[in-house]
Motif scaffolding. Structure first.
Motif, PDB file in Angstrom:
ATOM      1  N   ARG A  52       0.860  -1.189   0.000  1.00  0.00           N
ATOM      2  CA  ARG A  52       0.000   0.000   0.000  1.00  0.00           C
ATOM      3  C   ARG A  52       0.894   1.235   0.000  1.00  0.00           C
ATOM      4  O   ARG A  52       1.651   1.447   0.961  1.00  0.00           O
ATOM      5  CB  ARG A  52      -0.884   0.054   1.242  1.00  0.00           C
ATOM      6  N   HIS A  68       1.947  -2.685   5.846  1.00  0.00           N
ATOM      7  CA  HIS A  68       1.616  -2.773   4.418  1.00  0.00           C
ATOM      8  C   HIS A  68       2.231  -1.602   3.643  1.00  0.00           C
ATOM      9  O   HIS A  68       2.345  -1.657   2.426  1.00  0.00           O
ATOM     10  CB  HIS A  68       0.101  -2.721   4.204  1.00  0.00           C
ATOM     11  N   ASP A  84      -2.164  -9.744   3.717  1.00  0.00           N
ATOM     12  CA  ASP A  84      -3.410 -10.312   4.260  1.00  0.00           C
ATOM     13  C   ASP A  84      -3.761 -11.547   3.440  1.00  0.00           C
ATOM     14  O   ASP A  84      -4.027 -11.438   2.249  1.00  0.00           O
ATOM     15  CB  ASP A  84      -4.557  -9.298   4.162  1.00  0.00           C
ATOM     16  N   HIS A 117      -3.883 -11.450   8.713  1.00  0.00           N
ATOM     17  CA  HIS A 117      -2.811 -10.485   8.451  1.00  0.00           C
ATOM     18  C   HIS A 117      -1.515 -11.061   9.009  1.00  0.00           C
ATOM     19  O   HIS A 117      -1.469 -11.479  10.165  1.00  0.00           O
ATOM     20  CB  HIS A 117      -3.140  -9.148   9.141  1.00  0.00           C
ATOM     21  N   TYR A 134      -7.397  -7.983  14.446  1.00  0.00           N
ATOM     22  CA  TYR A 134      -7.261  -7.056  13.323  1.00  0.00           C
ATOM     23  C   TYR A 134      -8.668  -6.827  12.789  1.00  0.00           C
ATOM     24  O   TYR A 134      -9.160  -7.591  11.970  1.00  0.00           O
ATOM     25  CB  TYR A 134      -6.363  -7.732  12.288  1.00  0.00           C
TER      26      TYR A 134
HETATM   27 ZN    ZN Z   1      -2.920  -6.502   6.907  1.00  0.00          ZN
END
Ligand code: ZN
Length: 147
Positions: A52, A68, A84, A117, A134
Motif C-alpha cells: 500500500r 503494508h 493479508d 494479516h 485485526y
Molecule cells: Zn494486513
C-alpha cells in the motif's frame, strides 16, 4: 537493503501490487520469508492486500504505521512487510495450522474473520506482541494462539 520491486516465487505481480497506485516495493526480509511460508504450507495462498502506497493506505483507512506501507513513517522498513491472506471459508483447523506455522516462522499474526494479516514486525521489533485482533474477528483462535 534494496527493496524488491518484482514478483516473487509463488506470488504474482498482480497479487503484490498496491491497489491504488500499482506499486510493488517489498522489504527484502519479507520477500524472502513469504515464499518460505508458502513452501512449508504446501498449498496456494491468496493475498487480499500486500503493498500500500501512503496515499492508498490513507484512502483505504489503513493504520498510519501499517507494515503494508511501501514507505513507513515509524518503522525502519525497506518496503512492505505485511500481507493479508484470505482465509474465509477455511476449516478452523486449517486456520489454526496456518497461524501456528506463520508464528513458528517469525511472523506476527493479526486475526480477522476474512483473512489472516501476517507481517514481519518481529524482524525489527523483537519484543512486539505476536498475535493480535485485526478488525472483526469472532473465531476461537484468540486468545487460543496467545497461550
Ligand atoms: Zn494486513
Amino acid at each position: 537493503m534494496q527493496p524488491i520491486i518484482t514478483a516473487i516465487q509463488y506470488f504474482s505481480e498482480a497479487e503484490l501490487r498496491c491497489k491504488g497506485t500499482g506499486i510493488i516495493k517489498l522489504d527484502p526480509r519479507f520477500a524472502e520469508s513469504l515464499p518460505k511460508l508458502r513452501e512449508s504450507w504446501g498449498k496456494p495462498l491468496s493475498p487480499n492486500s500486500v503493498c500500500r502506497a501512503p496515499s492508498h493506505n490513507k484512502a483505504a483507512g489503513g493504520h498510519p504505521n501499517s507494515l503494508h506501507l511501501t514507505e513507513n513513517p515509524k518503522w525502519p522498513t525497506f518496503g512492505t512487510m505485511a500481507c493479508d491472506i484470505r482465509w474465509r471459508g477455511w476449516k478452523l483447523e486449517d486456520q489454526q495450522a496456518f497461524a501456528e506455522l506463520a508464528l513458528e516462522q517469525g511472523w506476527r499474526v493479526g486475526l480477522h474473520d476474512g483473512f489472516c494479516h501476517i507481517d514481519r514486525l518481529l524482524d525489527i521489533a523483537p519484543g512486539a506482541v505476536k498475535v493480535f485482533l485485526y478488525g472483526t474477528y469472532t473465531g476461537p483462535l484468540y486468545p487460543r494462539l496467545t497461550k
